[in-house]
Design an enzyme around this catalytic site. Structure first.
Site, PDB file in Angstrom:
ATOM      1  CB  SER A   1      12.467   1.707  50.431  1.00 34.34           C
ATOM      2  OG  SER A   1      12.353   0.530  49.677  1.00 34.34           O
TER       3      SER A   1
ATOM      4  CD  GLU B   1      30.163  -7.733  36.742  1.00 38.10           C
ATOM      5  OE1 GLU B   1      29.899  -7.487  35.548  1.00 38.10           O
ATOM      6  OE2 GLU B   1      30.844  -6.980  37.457  1.00 38.10           O
TER       7      GLU B   1
ATOM      8  CG  HIS C   1      24.140   3.525  49.014  1.00 38.53           C
ATOM      9  ND1 HIS C   1      23.771   3.146  50.296  1.00 38.53           N
ATOM     10  CD2 HIS C   1      22.979   3.756  48.353  1.00 38.53           C
ATOM     11  CE1 HIS C   1      22.446   3.169  50.388  1.00 38.53           C
ATOM     12  NE2 HIS C   1      21.948   3.529  49.229  1.00 38.53           N
ATOM     13  CB  SER C   2      22.660   1.064  45.758  1.00 39.66           C
ATOM     14  OG  SER C   2      22.496   2.268  45.019  1.00 39.66           O
TER      15      SER C   2
END
Lengths: 401, 353
Positions: free
Chosen positions: A177, A91, A306-307
């Site tokens: 990453s 959120e 996923h993200s």
């Protein structure tokens, strides 16, 4: 006639001896039948499971699974905690308070089930959907939140994008990453453990999509040939961002690759936290004793996107997502604990309310913390700060000359 | 035959004189002794790469090490640069001190993600909690007759990246002292050797033959003192600069030759001090011109006080801006030669050629 039989017999014997010799030397065997090796020879690898999805009542009792009840409850509450912090930080990203976030919905059991079976000194090389391990090991909400906010209290000095945690204290190597780089590194670190004769193992997490990178092949091959104490845990959550497993591989998942590399392999129901715990414990005992690698493929499903940069309804239906919701690990495990009176609605409500409040307070505090000092821009590039960035003008003004 | 007789005679005559101190050693042996001494000094040091163990290294740099230290510390790897490089990075994170040998730096491109994204950045990303003490080494730059995919200088590529230290040694002393420093360094070091120099002998001082001979990373060396023009170079280009300086000396021009030794950190102080004295600067490298080492030096001089001491523009002498061709005639044209340096010097100093 007789000579014919004798000669055949002799011929057969020599063949047998010849075969034995070959087998002893290099594990070869020969056949005169020409055919393809296919699924007929390698049936689908079964998935190890303890709790029964559909008929929870038919699952083994708490006594039968021989686990401490406090441990069971702690595993469950950590799953809930992970859910709470995921919901709140997701959120925060949606409200523009942080730049990015990745939730763990649906994959809590893989992380917490395995983490509970490890020693706290076992070193974790994770991908990015393993925050639950940090919660299990004791990192508090504030640490996770401060990292996502990149404020002055972030122990990683605002260096990494949200979710890319790292903690020396909790033996969790800073996330990288680029996909799959952690696999060969984990093998290297395991080789280090072996050289230093430590009784620990490296645990390396990755997704089934990451397993398609060349690095995954190199890592599995190295682990097998150099014989390193490393447990590879593949979270097969069915999707690599939008790419479903049908487009990711043609064989029997990731587990089928293990034996081909000469690695002991387990396929486990990643939604079943008890199965995940047992499989990891079993793997750990083996890897510590034999100093050999193990591959675990945990079958699960990514409920969330996923993200925060992804909208998964673009490539999968709500119906599909909903069909998995009654199989998700938290629901399954809660039913099980309730059945044996280890958990109830009341406890659940109190726990959620208390922790939501804690997370909310931590977020409020994180937002009030100062931004990192400009000095943090220049430190830790090198072990000893070189002259060109430790110049007095840099120190005074923060500007590179 | 005759040459070898002459060599052995001269060697014998040297051995009886006081000049015996200036013992000759090939670059290959200097590198080998550096690795050997550091492996002896520190149990955590190990070497891995393709062909490093049983074959003694593609260029025989790891000769004899397998026999001495065993297969746990001298590791032949499957052919997967990204894989074994990643493994070495992990071993460094885990407390060992790997030397990761690439058969050539051209093949290290397969592993550049592990070198840049992991080795160079992890110390920073982990806020100083995980350092990566690793050496990436192997031949770099133009060899002979091996064309485009084996003949490229990666000095500028790696020197671009914070978090890495980049060393580009010239002779045997450089190689020994700097490789030992690289192995002992707590940061990742890219160590760029030159294939054509492996078999070349250079004098080694008494000090360089000791086990404690370590050269500082980030310090250039003035190879030849001069006052009319500064020639700055790295790796094999130092040889070109020295040959040009010899030729110029015959015309009364004293060129100062700087051997950079390190590309990152770049020793700008030494270059600037020289420019203040000579007022002219030429950079020489075998790599490409755009964004090259010479371009960086030129820009840094522009931004410094030394700029006001220049009497002519800084000139870069580099390899030509094309992939390396195979044919010998073309290959020769693609690389700088000493006469290029002499010509540019004459032009800058306003002398007739």
């Amino acid at each position: 006639m007789i000579s014919n039989i004798v000669s055949k017999f002799i011929f057969r014997r020599t063949i047998v001896l010849y075969r034995c010799k070959i087998r002893m030397e290099s594990n070869f065997c020969y056949t005169n039948e020409l055919s393809f090796i296919n699924k007929m020879y390698s049936p689908v690898i079964p998935t190890y499971r303890v709790l029964n999805n559909e008929y929870i009542q038919k699952s083994p009792t708490v006594q039968e699974i021989e686990m401490d009840t406090n441990l069971l409850v702690k595993m469950y509450t950590t799953m809930i905690s992970l859910n709470i912090i995921d919901t709140m930080l997701y959120e925060c990203q949606r409200q523009g308070r942080i730049s990015f976030y990745m939730t763990n919905f649906g994959e809590e059991a893989v992380q917490i089930g395995s983490a509970a079976a490890l020693l706290s000194d076992d070193i974790v090389y994770a991908q990015y959907r393993e925050s639950g391990i940090l919660l299990w090991r004791g990192l508090n909400f504030s640490d996770l939140i401060n990292q996502c906010y990149g404020n002055c209290k972030d122990k990683n000095k605002g260096r990494q994008m949200p979710v890319h945690y790292g903690s020396k204290e909790y033996k969790f190597v800073t996330l990288s990453s680029p996909l799959t780089t952690q696999l060969p590194q984990a093998v290297g670190a395991a080789y280090g453990l072996k050289q230093m004769q430590k009784n620990l193992c490296i645990v390396c997490y990755f997704g089934e999509g990451a397993a398609s990178e060349g690095d995954a092949h190199a890592a599995l091959n190295f682990a097998a040939t150099l014989i390193c104490p490393v447990i590879f845990i593949c979270r097969n959550n069915q999707y690599a961002i939008s790419t479903p497993i049908q487009q990711q591989y043609g064989g029997d998942g990731i587990a089928a690759r293990g034996p081909a590399y000469g690695i002991n392999t387990i396929r486990v129901d990643g939604n079943d936290i008890i199965a995940m715990y047992n499989a990891t414990k079993f793997a750990r005992e083996y890897t510590i004793q034999e100093k050999k690698p193990v591959l675990i493929e945990a079958m699960t499903y990514r409920i969330g996107h996923h993200s925060t940069s992804d909208n998964s309804t673009m490539y999968r239906s709500n119906q599909e997502i909903n069909s998995h919701k009654n199989k998700i690990p938290i629901v399954l495990f809660k039913k099980y604990l309730e059945q044996f009176n280890l958990w109830d609605m009341n406890k659940e409500e109190n726990f959620i309310n208390f922790n939501k409040k804690t997370v909310l307070e931590a977020i409020t505090i994180a937002e009030k913390h100062k931004i990192p000092s400009w000095e943090d821009l220049f430190t830790d590039v090198y072990y000893k700060m070189p002259n060109h960035i430790s110049h007095p003008v840099v120190e005074e003004t923060g500007w590179l000359v | 035959m005759f040459a070898s007789v002459v060599r052995s005679v001269t060697r014998r005559s040297f051995s009886t004189s006081r000049w015996a101190a200036a013992q000759q050693m090939t670059v290959r042996d200097a590198l080998n002794s550096a690795i050997d001494e550091e492996m002896q000094r520190d149990d955590r040091v190990f070497i891995m790469g393709e062909e490093v163990a049983l074959y003694d290294g593609a260029y025989k740099v790891s000769r004899g090490l397998l026999k001495k230290y065993g297969e746990n510390r001298v590791i032949d790897t499957p052919i997967t640069e990204a894989g074994f490089c990643g493994m070495a990075v992990g071993a460094a994170m885990g407390g060992l001190r790997p030397i990761c040998e690439f058969m050539t730096f051209n093949f290290a491109m397969q592993a550049i993600d592990q070198i840049i994204n992991s080795a160079a950045k992890t110390y920073y990303m982990s806020a100083g909690k995980i350092n990566v003490p690793i050496v990436f080494r192997g031949p770099n730059g133009a060899a002979a007759g091996v064309a485009a995919q084996h003949s490229q200088c990666y000095g500028a590529w790696f020197a671009h990246c914070p978090g890495l230290k980049v060393v580009s040694p010239y002779n045997s002393e450089d190689c020994k002292g700097l490789l030992k420093a690289a192995i002992r360094d707590p940061d990742p070091v890219v160590f760029l050797e030159n294939e054509l120099l492996y078999g070349v002998q250079y004098p080694m001082s008494d000090e360089a033959l000791t086990k404690d001979f370590v050269l500082p990373i980030g310090k250039a060396k003035v190879e030849r003192v001069g006052k009319h023009i500064t020639l700055v170079a790295h790796s094999k280009a130092v040889e070109l600069a020295l040959e040009a300086a010899n030729e110029l000396a015959g015309k009364g021009i004293e060129a100062e030759v700087i051997n950079l030794r390190s590309l990152r950190p770049l020793d700008m102080d030494t270059i600037a001090q020289s420019v203040v004295k000579t007022n002219h600067l030429i950079s020489i490298e075998q790599g490409w011109p755009q964004c090259g080492i010479g371009a960086e030096i030129s820009a840094r001089i522009m931004e410094s006080e030394a700029f006001y001491y220049l009497e002519s523009p800084v000139i870069r002498i580099t390899g030509v801006d094309t992939p390396m061709p195979y044919a010998k005639s073309l290959e020769q044209k693609a690389l700088p030669v000493p006469s290029d340096i002499v010509d540019v010097t004459n032009r800058l100093l306003g002398l007739s050629q």
